[in-house]
Design an enzyme around this catalytic site. Structure first.
Site, PDB file in Angstrom:
ATOM      1  N   TYR A 170     -77.091  91.195 -23.537  1.00  0.00           N
ATOM      2  CA  TYR A 170     -78.195  92.113 -23.305  1.00  0.00           C
ATOM      3  C   TYR A 170     -78.846  92.554 -24.619  1.00  0.00           C
ATOM      4  CZ  TYR A 170     -77.521  93.170 -18.312  1.00  0.00           C
ATOM      5  OH  TYR A 170     -77.456  93.111 -16.947  1.00  0.00           O
TER       6      TYR A 170
ATOM      7  N   LYS B 239     -64.236  84.717 -20.127  1.00  0.00           N
ATOM      8  CA  LYS B 239     -64.433  83.277 -19.954  1.00  0.00           C
ATOM      9  C   LYS B 239     -63.912  82.641 -21.251  1.00  0.00           C
ATOM     10  CE  LYS B 239     -66.100  79.711 -17.715  1.00  0.00           C
ATOM     11  NZ  LYS B 239     -65.561  79.225 -16.427  1.00  0.00           N
TER      12      LYS B 239
ATOM     13  N   ASP C 174     -65.122  83.482 -13.288  1.00  0.00           N
ATOM     14  CA  ASP C 174     -65.442  82.733 -12.064  1.00  0.00           C
ATOM     15  C   ASP C 174     -64.342  82.923 -11.017  1.00  0.00           C
ATOM     16  OD1 ASP C 174     -63.813  81.341 -13.825  1.00  0.00           O
ATOM     17  OD2 ASP C 174     -64.772  79.396 -13.525  1.00  0.00           O
TER      18      ASP C 174
ATOM     19  N   ASP D   3     -72.235  93.329 -14.947  1.00  0.00           N
ATOM     20  CA  ASP D   3     -73.448  93.534 -14.152  1.00  0.00           C
ATOM     21  C   ASP D   3     -73.333  92.768 -12.841  1.00  0.00           C
ATOM     22  OD1 ASP D   3     -76.155  94.296 -13.581  1.00  0.00           O
ATOM     23  OD2 ASP D   3     -76.733  92.249 -14.085  1.00  0.00           O
TER      24      ASP D   3
ATOM     25  N   ASP E  60     -72.214  94.295  -8.730  1.00  0.00           N
ATOM     26  CA  ASP E  60     -73.089  94.175  -7.551  1.00  0.00           C
ATOM     27  C   ASP E  60     -72.313  93.512  -6.418  1.00  0.00           C
ATOM     28  OD1 ASP E  60     -75.374  95.322  -8.649  1.00  0.00           O
ATOM     29  OD2 ASP E  60     -76.694  93.709  -7.965  1.00  0.00           O
TER      30      ASP E  60
HETATM   31  C1  IPM Z   1     -77.710  97.792 -13.641  1.00  0.00           C
HETATM   32  C2  IPM Z   1     -79.067  97.152 -13.590  1.00  0.00           C
HETATM   33  C3  IPM Z   1     -79.584  97.026 -15.020  1.00  0.00           C
HETATM   34  C4  IPM Z   1     -78.630  96.153 -15.797  1.00  0.00           C
HETATM   35  C5  IPM Z   1     -81.023  96.537 -15.125  1.00  0.00           C
HETATM   36  C6  IPM Z   1     -81.978  97.352 -14.289  1.00  0.00           C
HETATM   37  C7  IPM Z   1     -81.469  96.485 -16.562  1.00  0.00           C
HETATM   38  O1  IPM Z   1     -79.035  95.922 -12.958  1.00  0.00           O
HETATM   39  O2  IPM Z   1     -77.620  98.958 -14.064  1.00  0.00           O
HETATM   40  O3  IPM Z   1     -76.737  97.134 -13.267  1.00  0.00           O
HETATM   41  O4  IPM Z   1     -78.752  94.922 -15.751  1.00  0.00           O
HETATM   42  O5  IPM Z   1     -77.756  96.688 -16.474  1.00  0.00           O
HETATM   43 MN    MN Z   2     -77.074  95.398 -12.170  1.00  0.00          MN
END
Ligand code: IPM
Ligand code: MN
Length: 352
Positions: free
Chosen positions: A142, A189, A221, A245, A249
Site C-alpha cells: 500500500y 507467503k 492461500d 485487507d 473481507d
Molecule cells: C479497508 C478498505 C481500504 C483498504 C480502502 C478503502 C483503501 O478496503 O479498510 O479495508 O484497502 O485498506
Molecule cells: Mn478492505
C-alpha cells in the site's frame, strides 16, 4: 469521565450509520455518567467536494486533539471507474492511517448465536468461531514506491517492510494472544516473498519472549481456504497489509452479514474505530444500511480506548437483543419484517 471524540462520517452510508453510533454512545454516556463532546470533521469524497482534499489538515488536527476517532466509511462511485482521477477518497484514509500512526488494525470475526443460519457457511463449520485478525496497516504494498515506466506500459507497486514494523505489529499479536487462547497464526507467503521471510524470521525470533503462546506459520492461500472450512480453528492471526485487507473481507461475512463486524486501528497514541464494511453507495440515504457494525465499533471504542468494559458490554447486549428479537435491517431479515437504519439505532439506544 469526559471524552472528546472526532466524528468522521465520510461517504455513502457513513453519515447514516455514524448517527446511530452517536445515538447509542450518548445513551451509554447517560447511563454511566460520562460526557461526550463530538467533533465532526470532513473526510473522503465529502472532503474532496468541500475543500479539494480527502483528509484535510483541519481534520487531522481535530483527530489529534481528541481521545478517539469514530469513522464511518469512505469511497464514492464517481472515482471508482476513473483510474485517472488526481485525488481519490481512499487516499484520505491511507493518509489518515499514516499520519495518525495507526499501524495495527484489529478485525474480529465472531458469530451471534441467533444468526448461525444466516452464514453462507454450514452451521457446524462456524459454531464457536471467535477469531481476530491483526492486520498491519501502514506498510507493505500500500505504501511502497509505485509508478509507471516504459511510457506507461509497465506499472509497479513495491512491497516493503522493515523488521521494526513487523516487530511492533507482532508484539500486539502476541499480547492479544496472551489474553485469549494463546494461539497465534502468522499468515505470510514465505515460500515466495522476501518480505514474508522477514515476517517469519522476525516472529520466530520473538517466540522466546512469549513461551506460552503456540505459534503457527501458514501461507496466505492456505489460510484463505481454511477460513471457509474451519474458521473456528483460528484465534489470533497476524498478517501484512494487503493479505489482511483481503482475508478480513472474506472472514467478515462468516457472521451472516457484512454489516455486523467492527474494527479498531491503533498505534502508539490515538485509536480509530470503524465498521469493516465500505460506503455502500447504492444504499446512500435510503435508511436501509445495517448500523450494527458501526455501533459495535463504538463498543470497541469504550472497551479499548477508554478501558470501560461495562459500557461496551451494554452496547453488545443491546445488539444481541435486537438480533434475537429480529429487530434488524433488511440484510438480516430474509425477506421478512425489517426496520430502517434509524429505527434500529433508536431501538438499541432505548435498550441501553
Ligand atoms: C479497508 C478498505 C481500504 C483498504 C480502502 C478503502 C483503501 O478496503 O479498510 O479495508 O484497502 O485498506
Ligand atoms: Mn478492505
Amino acid at each position: 469521565m469526559k471524552f472528546k471524540i472526532a466524528l468522521l462520517a465520510g461517504d455513502g452510508i457513513g453519515p447514516e450509520v455514524i448517527d446511530q453510533a452517536v445515538k447509542v454512545s450518548d445513551a451509554v454516556a447517560k447511563k454511566f455518567g460520562h460526557e461526550i463532546t463530538w467533533k465532526p470533521a470532513l473526510t473522503g469524497a465529502a472532503a474532496i467536494d468541500a475543500v479539494g482534499e480527502p483528509y484535510p489538515d483541519e481534520t487531522h488536527d481535530i483527530c489529534t486533539a481528541s481521545d478517539a476517532v469514530l469513522f464511518g466509511a469512505i469511497g464514492h462511485p464517481k472515482y471508482d471507474n476513473d483510474p485517472s482521477a488526481p485525488v481519490r477518497p481512499e487516499q484520505g484514509l491511507l493518509k489518515m492511517r499514516k499520519k495518525l500512526g495507526l499501524f495495527a488494525n484489529v478485525r474480529p470475526t465472531f458469530t451471534f448465536p441467533s444468526l448461525l443460519d444466516k452464514s453462507p457457511l454450514k452451521q457446524e463449520r462456524i459454531e464457536g468461531t471467535d477469531l481476530v485478525f491483526l492486520r498491519e496497516l501502514t506498510g507493505g504494498i500500500y505504501f511502497g514506491e509505485k509508478g509507471r515506466r516504459d511510457g506507461g506500459e509497465t506499472a509497479y507497486d513495491n512491497c516493503v517492510y522493515t523488521r521494526e514494523e513487523v516487530q511492533r505489529l507482532a508484539k500486539k499479536g502476541f499480547e492479544l494472544a496472551m489474553t485469549r487462547s494463546k494461539k497465534l497464526c502468522c499468515v505470510d507467503k514465505a515460500n515466495v516473498l522476501e518480505t514474508s521471510r522477514l515476517w517469519r524470521e522476525t516472529v520466530q525470533a520473538m517466540e522466546k519472549d512469549y513461551p506460552e503462546v503456540e505459534v503457527s506459520y501458514e501461507f496466505v492461500d492456505a489460510v484463505a481456504m481454511r477460513l471457509v472450512q474451519w474458521p473456528n480453528s483460528y484465534d489470533v492471526l497476524i498478517t501484512e497489509n494487503l493479505f489482511g485487507d483481503i482475508l478480513t473481507d472474506e472472514a467478515s461475512v462468516i457472521s451472516g452479514s457484512m454489516g455486523l463486524m467492527p474494527s479498531a486501528s491503533m498505534g502508539s497514541d490515538i485509536a480509530l474505530f470503524e465498521p469493516i464494511h465500505g460506503s455502500y453507495p447504492q444504499a446512500t440515504g435510503l435508511n436501509i444500511a445495517n448500523p450494527m457494525a458501526t455501533v459495535l465499533s463504538a463498543a470497541m471504542m469504550f472497551e479499548t480506548a477508554f478501558n470501560l468494559p461495562e459500557e461496551g458490554k451494554a452496547i453488545r447486549e443491546a445488539v444481541n437483543k435486537a438480533l434475537a428479537e429480529g429487530f434488524v435491517t433488511e440484510d438480516l431479515a430474509d425477506g421478512g419484517k425489517s426496520y430502517g437504519t434509524k429505527e434500529v439505532g433508536d431501538y438499541l439506544a432505548a435498550n441501553i
